[in-house]
Design a protein around this motif. Sequence first.
Motif, PDB file in Angstrom:
ATOM      1  N   THR A 156       3.901  -5.079  -1.956  1.00 45.17           N
ATOM      2  CA  THR A 156       4.176  -4.888  -3.380  1.00 45.17           C
ATOM      3  C   THR A 156       3.171  -5.709  -4.178  1.00 45.17           C
ATOM      4  OG1 THR A 156       5.748  -6.734  -3.411  1.00 45.17           O
ATOM      5  CG2 THR A 156       6.639  -4.543  -2.975  1.00 45.17           C
ATOM      6  N   ALA A 157       2.691  -5.135  -5.282  1.00 42.83           N
ATOM      7  CA  ALA A 157       1.652  -5.788  -6.072  1.00 42.83           C
ATOM      8  C   ALA A 157       1.845  -5.443  -7.540  1.00 42.83           C
ATOM      9  CB  ALA A 157       0.269  -5.354  -5.599  1.00 42.83           C
ATOM     10  N   GLY A 158       1.353  -6.349  -8.399  1.00 44.42           N
ATOM     11  CA  GLY A 158       1.409  -6.077  -9.834  1.00 44.42           C
ATOM     12  C   GLY A 158       0.795  -7.216 -10.623  1.00 44.42           C
ATOM     13  N   GLY A 159       0.248  -6.889 -11.787  1.00 41.45           N
ATOM     14  CA  GLY A 159      -0.279  -7.903 -12.686  1.00 41.45           C
ATOM     15  C   GLY A 159      -1.579  -8.531 -12.236  1.00 41.45           C
ATOM     16  N   ASN A 160      -2.243  -7.978 -11.224  1.00 41.76           N
ATOM     17  CA  ASN A 160      -3.521  -8.513 -10.781  1.00 41.76           C
ATOM     18  C   ASN A 160      -4.633  -8.024 -11.706  1.00 41.76           C
ATOM     19  OD1 ASN A 160      -2.605  -9.771  -8.103  1.00 41.76           O
ATOM     20  ND2 ASN A 160      -1.808  -7.686  -7.979  1.00 41.76           N
ATOM     21  N   VAL A 161      -5.623  -8.861 -11.977  1.00 48.51           N
ATOM     22  CA  VAL A 161      -6.557  -8.598 -13.078  1.00 48.51           C
ATOM     23  C   VAL A 161      -7.431  -7.381 -12.803  1.00 48.51           C
ATOM     24  CG1 VAL A 161      -8.493  -9.529 -14.396  1.00 48.51           C
ATOM     25  CG2 VAL A 161      -6.542 -10.991 -13.819  1.00 48.51           C
ATOM     26  N   ILE A 162      -8.087  -7.293 -11.650  1.00 44.83           N
ATOM     27  CA  ILE A 162      -8.988  -6.166 -11.399  1.00 44.83           C
ATOM     28  C   ILE A 162      -8.193  -4.957 -10.935  1.00 44.83           C
ATOM     29  CG2 ILE A 162     -10.922  -5.332 -10.019  1.00 44.83           C
ATOM     30  CD1 ILE A 162     -11.990  -8.170  -9.936  1.00 44.83           C
ATOM     31  N   ALA A 163      -7.429  -5.117  -9.884  1.00 44.93           N
ATOM     32  CA  ALA A 163      -6.600  -4.022  -9.363  1.00 44.93           C
ATOM     33  C   ALA A 163      -5.639  -4.599  -8.349  1.00 44.93           C
ATOM     34  CB  ALA A 163      -7.464  -2.936  -8.724  1.00 44.93           C
ATOM     35  N   SER A 164      -4.628  -3.813  -8.035  1.00 44.48           N
ATOM     36  CA  SER A 164      -3.677  -4.294  -7.039  1.00 44.48           C
ATOM     37  C   SER A 164      -4.252  -4.230  -5.638  1.00 44.48           C
ATOM     38  CB  SER A 164      -2.387  -3.469  -7.110  1.00 44.48           C
ATOM     39  OG  SER A 164      -1.684  -3.738  -8.297  1.00 44.48           O
ATOM     40  N   TYR A 165      -5.022  -3.154  -5.323  1.00 39.20           N
ATOM     41  CA  TYR A 165      -5.497  -2.961  -3.962  1.00 39.20           C
ATOM     42  C   TYR A 165      -6.963  -2.558  -3.943  1.00 39.20           C
ATOM     43  CZ  TYR A 165      -0.471  -2.737  -3.011  1.00 39.20           C
ATOM     44  OH  TYR A 165       0.859  -3.010  -2.940  1.00 39.20           O
ATOM     45  N   LEU A 166      -7.665  -3.095  -2.964  1.00 37.22           N
ATOM     46  CA  LEU A 166      -9.005  -2.635  -2.635  1.00 37.22           C
ATOM     47  C   LEU A 166      -9.141  -2.696  -1.121  1.00 37.22           C
ATOM     48  CD1 LEU A 166     -11.895  -1.847  -3.630  1.00 37.22           C
ATOM     49  CD2 LEU A 166     -12.490  -4.249  -3.289  1.00 37.22           C
ATOM     50  N   PRO A 167      -9.296  -1.512  -0.468  1.00 38.61           N
ATOM     51  CA  PRO A 167      -9.317  -0.148  -1.022  1.00 38.61           C
ATOM     52  C   PRO A 167      -7.925   0.284  -1.460  1.00 38.61           C
ATOM     53  CG  PRO A 167      -9.290  -0.074   1.363  1.00 38.61           C
ATOM     54  CD  PRO A 167      -9.402  -1.521   1.010  1.00 38.61           C
ATOM     55  N   SER A 168      -7.897   1.359  -2.242  1.00 38.15           N
ATOM     56  CA  SER A 168      -6.626   1.899  -2.724  1.00 38.15           C
ATOM     57  C   SER A 168      -6.287   3.227  -2.084  1.00 38.15           C
ATOM     58  CB  SER A 168      -6.684   2.058  -4.246  1.00 38.15           C
ATOM     59  OG  SER A 168      -7.755   2.913  -4.611  1.00 38.15           O
ATOM     60  N   SER A 169      -7.044   3.615  -1.080  1.00 36.98           N
ATOM     61  CA  SER A 169      -6.768   4.854  -0.350  1.00 36.98           C
ATOM     62  C   SER A 169      -7.466   4.772   1.001  1.00 36.98           C
ATOM     63  CB  SER A 169      -7.280   6.067  -1.131  1.00 36.98           C
ATOM     64  OG  SER A 169      -8.692   5.999  -1.286  1.00 36.98           O
ATOM     65  N   GLY A 170      -7.202   5.788   1.831  1.00 37.29           N
ATOM     66  CA  GLY A 170      -7.835   5.848   3.140  1.00 37.29           C
ATOM     67  C   GLY A 170      -6.799   5.993   4.240  1.00 37.29           C
ATOM     68  N   ASN A 171      -7.321   6.244   5.465  1.00 36.13           N
ATOM     69  CA  ASN A 171      -6.413   6.493   6.580  1.00 36.13           C
ATOM     70  C   ASN A 171      -5.578   5.276   6.959  1.00 36.13           C
ATOM     71  OD1 ASN A 171      -7.309   9.132   6.831  1.00 36.13           O
ATOM     72  ND2 ASN A 171      -8.961   8.589   8.262  1.00 36.13           N
ATOM     73  N   ASN A 172      -6.068   4.084   6.676  1.00 35.54           N
ATOM     74  CA  ASN A 172      -5.343   2.867   7.042  1.00 35.54           C
ATOM     75  C   ASN A 172      -4.555   2.278   5.882  1.00 35.54           C
ATOM     76  OD1 ASN A 172      -6.316   2.819   9.709  1.00 35.54           O
ATOM     77  ND2 ASN A 172      -8.231   1.858   9.049  1.00 35.54           N
ATOM     78  N   PHE A 173      -4.491   3.001   4.793  1.00 35.57           N
ATOM     79  CA  PHE A 173      -3.849   2.488   3.595  1.00 35.57           C
ATOM     80  C   PHE A 173      -2.582   3.292   3.306  1.00 35.57           C
ATOM     81  CE2 PHE A 173      -3.159   2.327  -1.003  1.00 35.57           C
ATOM     82  CZ  PHE A 173      -3.212   0.949  -1.228  1.00 35.57           C
ATOM     83  N   GLY A 174      -1.447   2.608   3.225  1.00 37.26           N
ATOM     84  CA  GLY A 174      -0.212   3.281   2.842  1.00 37.26           C
ATOM     85  C   GLY A 174      -0.283   3.665   1.368  1.00 37.26           C
ATOM     86  N   PRO A 175      -0.025   4.885   1.002  1.00 35.73           N
ATOM     87  CA  PRO A 175      -0.193   5.305  -0.400  1.00 35.73           C
ATOM     88  C   PRO A 175       0.708   4.500  -1.343  1.00 35.73           C
ATOM     89  CG  PRO A 175       1.113   6.900   0.818  1.00 35.73           C
ATOM     90  CD  PRO A 175       0.577   5.953   1.822  1.00 35.73           C
ATOM     91  N   VAL A 176       0.204   4.315  -2.557  1.00 30.81           N
ATOM     92  CA  VAL A 176       0.986   3.601  -3.563  1.00 30.81           C
ATOM     93  C   VAL A 176       2.032   4.552  -4.127  1.00 30.81           C
ATOM     94  CG1 VAL A 176       0.923   2.397  -5.758  1.00 30.81           C
ATOM     95  CG2 VAL A 176      -0.943   2.082  -4.110  1.00 30.81           C
ATOM     96  N   GLN A 177       3.287   4.206  -3.990  1.00 36.14           N
ATOM     97  CA  GLN A 177       4.389   5.024  -4.480  1.00 36.14           C
ATOM     98  C   GLN A 177       5.405   4.123  -5.167  1.00 36.14           C
ATOM     99  OE1 GLN A 177       5.803   7.099  -0.962  1.00 36.14           O
ATOM    100  NE2 GLN A 177       4.185   8.649  -1.090  1.00 36.14           N
ATOM    101  N   PHE A 178       6.354   4.782  -5.850  1.00 33.76           N
ATOM    102  CA  PHE A 178       7.450   4.033  -6.444  1.00 33.76           C
ATOM    103  C   PHE A 178       8.586   3.923  -5.436  1.00 33.76           C
ATOM    104  CE2 PHE A 178       5.259   5.827 -10.139  1.00 33.76           C
ATOM    105  CZ  PHE A 178       5.045   4.667 -10.864  1.00 33.76           C
ATOM    106  N   PRO A 179       9.275   2.801  -5.414  1.00 32.33           N
ATOM    107  CA  PRO A 179      10.348   2.652  -4.432  1.00 32.33           C
ATOM    108  C   PRO A 179      11.387   3.768  -4.485  1.00 32.33           C
ATOM    109  CG  PRO A 179       9.851   0.540  -5.442  1.00 32.33           C
ATOM    110  CD  PRO A 179       9.066   1.564  -6.198  1.00 32.33           C
ATOM    111  N   ALA A 180      11.720   4.229  -5.681  1.00 31.36           N
ATOM    112  CA  ALA A 180      12.788   5.232  -5.804  1.00 31.36           C
ATOM    113  C   ALA A 180      12.378   6.589  -5.266  1.00 31.36           C
ATOM    114  CB  ALA A 180      13.211   5.362  -7.265  1.00 31.36           C
ATOM    115  N   THR A 181      11.081   6.862  -5.242  1.00 31.49           N
ATOM    116  CA  THR A 181      10.630   8.200  -4.835  1.00 31.49           C
ATOM    117  C   THR A 181       9.699   8.153  -3.639  1.00 31.49           C
ATOM    118  OG1 THR A 181       8.799   8.065  -6.417  1.00 31.49           O
ATOM    119  CG2 THR A 181      10.869   9.079  -7.179  1.00 31.49           C
ATOM    120  N   ALA A 182       9.613   7.019  -2.963  1.00 34.24           N
ATOM    121  CA  ALA A 182       8.682   6.882  -1.840  1.00 34.24           C
ATOM    122  C   ALA A 182       9.056   7.839  -0.719  1.00 34.24           C
ATOM    123  CB  ALA A 182       8.690   5.448  -1.333  1.00 34.24           C
ATOM    124  N   THR A 183       8.031   8.496  -0.189  1.00 37.15           N
ATOM    125  CA  THR A 183       8.235   9.437   0.921  1.00 37.15           C
ATOM    126  C   THR A 183       7.563   8.958   2.204  1.00 37.15           C
ATOM    127  OG1 THR A 183       6.262  10.665   0.225  1.00 37.15           O
ATOM    128  CG2 THR A 183       8.394  11.389  -0.658  1.00 37.15           C
TER     129      THR A 183
END
Length: 534
Positions: A501-528
């Motif tokens: 879980t991430a938030g409020g970070n100045v540049i971005a929450s994640y780097l990288p933000s996608s890719g085969n080894n990266f779990g997609p960013v979703q909302f807890p209520a709708t995460a699949t």
Amino acid sequence: MRTRSSPCFPAALALALAGLLPESSPGQGLLAPAGSPTPTMRTLDQVEPRVLVNAANTPGNAANTFVISQSGSYLLGADVIGASGRNGIMITTDDVTIDLNGFSVNGTAGALIGITTNTAHRGVRIHGGRVSDWPAAGIVITGAGTTVSDVTVINSGAAIVLDQTNATRIFRCSASGINVSGSLTTCLSADSVENCTLQNISSTGTLTGVVAGTQASNCALQTLSGTTVTGISGGGQVLDSAVIIVTGTSITGITGSRISRCQATGMGNGSTTTLIGISGSFVSECYTSGLNQGGASSTLSAAISAFNCVNCGVLNASFNSSSVTPGIRASLQAIGCSVVNVHNGGTGAAVGISLSFFSNSTGQVSQCRVDNCEAGILTVDRCQVFNCTVAGCDGTGIQVGQRCSVIDCTVTGNGLITTSPGISTDIRSQVMRCNSNENSGDGIAIPGGCRVEGCTAENSTLGSGIHVVSGAGCRIEGNHVRDNHRYGIEATTGDIIARNTAGGNVIASYLPSSGNNFGPVQFPATATNPAANF
């Protein structure tokens, strides 16, 4: 007609048979008087024969004021007055006891040793008085089984010097105003030294306050000075003792195999180049404060140096070395220790706790706290750091080598004058369930092949929350990263990033933000995706 027997006869017969009636005997005249009474108590000399030390009983010679040449018990009846070029009392036989009886053995300018032996003699015992003003030494006895007790030595050379083995013992003795010189370098030495005090002990060269072959216990030493100075040296163990105010070029406060419940304080000054407060194989419940290695040096100094260090404390240690200078330097483990305010004014670094004796030592630091040092905890490879807190250090909070574990630790407010991370590891290490808050550099900095799980990394003022600084192949899972100056998690496409879980970070929450080894960013209520980041 029968005569009746008297009723008193049976009673009289019974008394006679019991021996209670006097036998009949011829009459006697007056008894002769017994005469004057004789003593029934023995004298002190009969109970414990003791010989007065004097010119008649223990005559001296050209080299000695008195000579004891027969085994036995001796007693002072007056002060012994020494002379230039002579010893006070010379013992030339075994099994001699000298009761000083509250009197003094007094030396003078040019005199030699107060009480001594000509060769090794067994079973010498000296107790109960004072020895003063002997330029060479107060008491020097060679031989097994020697005991010196309840003696004060003042204004002399070495105070009491016995064999450091052979069951010799010094207890309840004190020494002050001792200036160790010549061939002797020790103030008190014996197999066992107990309940003794030393004050104002000096030398122009090498000086050891107490040397104990087996044990030193309940000793207090204050104000020692020389060139190479050791407060207490115990071959076996040192217990419940204190060394306070020591100056010299090279200083060791207390050294021994096992050291417990001891303290070393106020040691070193601007000319000190080597300084070890307490050094032993197993050191427990010990404390150092006010150490100052002010002379520029390349030597490795430390407040406490041990194979195992348990429940110890270090406060205010200042070094001036080009080498790393730890508050606590341990080989195998440091447990339950506290280190506050350790700094190095030289080119080397100061660190609160260091596991750095041997490479690949599999050492452990646990339940320790480090505050306000140049760096917090430093280990070599294959070490474990558990349940530790590091706060307010100039540099890195916790830095470990390869294949290490950092678990359940908190690092806060570190990197005060650098951009150092809160936690830093080498390759193939793991950081789990740790909190890294308000450090200037990255909250947690790792190279390739590491694992970071269940951690919190927040408020890094110049860095990222979790940062893969080199390599790839890390697993970063189940962490909480917020309000960091750069990224929440800064990694590579070769790293697995999941369920964070991430938030409020100045540049971005994640780097990288996608890719085969990266779990997609979703909302807890709708995460699949079970590996989703939030």
